[in-house]
Design an enzyme around this catalytic site. Sequence first.
Site, PDB file in Angstrom:
ATOM      1  N   GLU A 298     -11.001  67.163  16.561  1.00 21.66           N
ATOM      2  CA  GLU A 298     -12.051  66.158  16.915  1.00 21.66           C
ATOM      3  C   GLU A 298     -13.281  66.894  16.427  1.00 21.66           C
ATOM      4  O   GLU A 298     -13.593  67.933  17.670  1.00 21.66           O
ATOM      5  CB  GLU A 298     -12.194  65.547  18.206  1.00 21.66           C
ATOM      6  N   CYS A 332     -21.128  64.368  20.352  1.00 26.84           N
ATOM      7  CA  CYS A 332     -20.814  64.344  18.886  1.00 26.84           C
ATOM      8  C   CYS A 332     -21.180  63.192  18.338  1.00 26.84           C
ATOM      9  O   CYS A 332     -21.313  63.032  17.005  1.00 26.84           O
ATOM     10  CB  CYS A 332     -19.240  64.639  18.609  1.00 26.84           C
TER      11      CYS A 332
HETATM   12  C1  SIN Z   1     -18.479  62.087  22.339  1.00 28.19           C
HETATM   13  O1  SIN Z   1     -17.319  62.324  22.450  1.00 28.19           O
HETATM   14  O2  SIN Z   1     -19.327  63.010  21.952  1.00 28.19           O
HETATM   15  C2  SIN Z   1     -19.049  60.811  22.902  1.00 28.19           C
HETATM   16  C3  SIN Z   1     -18.202  59.698  22.874  1.00 28.19           C
HETATM   17  C4  SIN Z   1     -19.209  58.395  22.547  1.00 28.19           C
HETATM   18  O3  SIN Z   1     -20.487  58.558  22.724  1.00 28.19           O
HETATM   19  O4  SIN Z   1     -18.802  57.509  21.803  1.00 28.19           O
END
Ligand code: SIN
Length: 536
Positions: A298, A332
Site C-alpha cells: 500500500e 497517504c
Molecule cells: C491513510 O491510510 O493514509 C488514511 C486513510 C484515509 O484517510 O482514508
Amino acid sequence: MLDFRGSPSSYLLKGKYTMGKITYATMSADDPALHQAYEEGLAAATGQIGQTHPLLINGEKRYTAETYTERSPIDSDLVVGVYSQASDDDVDDAVAAARAFQPEWEGTPWQERVAIIRRAADLMDEETPTLAGFLSLEIGKNRLEALGDVSEAVAFANYYCDRLEEAGGMETAMGAYGVGDTNHSVLRPWGVWAIISPFNFPMALVASPTSAALLTGNTVVLKPSNTGALGSLLLADIFSRAGLPAGALHVVTGGDEAGDRLAHHDHVDGVTFTGSYDVGMYLYRTVAAGRPKPVVCEMGGKNPAVVTASADLDLAAEGVMRAAFGLSGQKCSANSRVYVERPAYQEFVNLLADKTGEIQVGDPRRRDTFVGPVIDQEAVGRFRSAVEAVKEAGGEIISGGEVVTDGDLERGNFVQPTVVTAPEDTWIWKKELFVPFVAVTPVDSLDEGIDKANDTIFGLTAGVFAGTDGEVDRFFERIQAGVVYANRRAGSTTGAWPDIQPFGGWKGSGTSGAGSGGPWYMRSYVREQARTVIRE
Ligand code: SIN
C-alpha cells in the site's frame, strides 16, 4: 461462499469510547466525557513514556545493546521511547520462531482465532484513551485523529472476524463427479507473514494486516517504522493479553536494514508493506524474485479533487481543507491537488484561504488544535523546499507558507497549513509531500480536471465536488483511483473507514487491488487448495 463478504453492518455502533463517536469523518466532538477520558488517558500515557523497549521474539523480551531514541514531534525534549535495534540474528530468530509455530496456529480452530482477535479488539477499545494519549505524544495526532486511529484498529479487527464468521471459516464444499467423491475448496494461509508498517497510523495500519494475517492462520513478524514503533509494541502486548500464543506474533524494531532482511527472508511467505512508493516498488520487484509469494504494497498518493462550477463551494472548500490538512497532511489519502472549473476558481480559492487561515495550529494535546506537528525535521525540510519551489517557479503562496516557531512550538516540528498555486510543471504537483500543503489551479472543464487528476503515477483516492449527478457519474467513470468520494464535507479524499470504504490504491498506490476494511482484503492472506477424496 468464501469470499469474506457480508451484509453491511454498522461498525459505528460498537465500542465504549470511540465508535459511534469518533471516526475520521467526525467533524467535532463536544462530549465532555470523551474529552475527560482522553485527558486522563493522555496523563497516563505521559507518565509512561521514555521507557526502553525490547524486541518481542517468541515471548522473549530481548533488549539489544544497540538502541535508538524516539523524540516527540511536539517537543524534542520529550523522549517517547528508547527502542531495541534488531540485528540480522534477531530477525532470523523471529522468523524461525514464527515458522516453527505456524502449523500449530493454522491447526487452531478458526473460531478460537476469532475469539482471540475479538478479545484484542475489546481490550483496544477499553484502553482507547491511553492508547490515544500515546499516539498524540508519539505522532503528534490531535485528539480526534488519535482516538480515531484506535477506533479504526478496533473496527478492522472486528470487521475481519465478522467476515470469517459469516463465511463459516475457510472451507467450501464443491460439486462432485458422482457418489464416490467429495470435493472442497480450502483456503489456507501462506505461512509466515512479514508486516512493515508506517508511522502515520501506528494502531490502525498495524491492526488491519496483523488481524487479517492471524485470523487466516499465518504467523506474523512485525517491523514497525522507527517512528511509531510504540504503537506496534502496545498492540503486540494487547494481542498477548488477549490470549494470542507467543509464537504467533513477533516484533522487531530497528532501521531499514531489519525491514529489508525480514521482507527478503527465505522463510517469509508473504509481505505487507505500507509506506512510500519507492520502497514499496523496490519490495514489489525484489521480494518474490526467488519464488512466488504475495507482496501486498500500500503505497502513497498524490490525491486530486476536482471542483466544478456547479458545486457548493463552501462544502468543497471545507472538504479540501480537512483532507489536505488533517493529520498535518501526513495521510497517504491527503488531498494535495485541486482542479477548479474557471468560473468557480476565485471564489473557491478565497473560501479555502479563509478556512485555512482559521485553523488552529499547535500542540495537538489541546482540545482546539486541528493541525499538530509534522513528524520530523526532514518533513519540515520538505515543506520549506516545496514553498521555495513555488516561489522560484513564479507561483503564489495563497495561505500559510511559514514554519511555526512561536513559544514552546520552537521545540517541535510545526508548519502552517499552506495553499499555493504554481505552474503545473513544478515538481510540487507530482511528488508526494506528506506535509500540510495543497496546490490549486483553474481548468476549463470537468474532463480537463479529470485528465489532470489522472496524470500521476498514483491512484489512491480522489474527490469531486459537483452540483449534478451527471458530473459525479462522469468523474467516477473516468477517475483512476481506488477510493473516490463525491461532495464530502468531512474530507474530499480522506477518511475511509472499515466496512464503509475499503481502502486500497490503483496504479502506483497499491498492488493487491483489494482495499483494507473491505470484503476482498483477507483473500490476499490465503491460497486455495482443492481437496478431492474418492471413496470407492
Ligand atoms: C491513510 O491510510 O493514509 C488514511 C486513510 C484515509 O484517510 O482514508
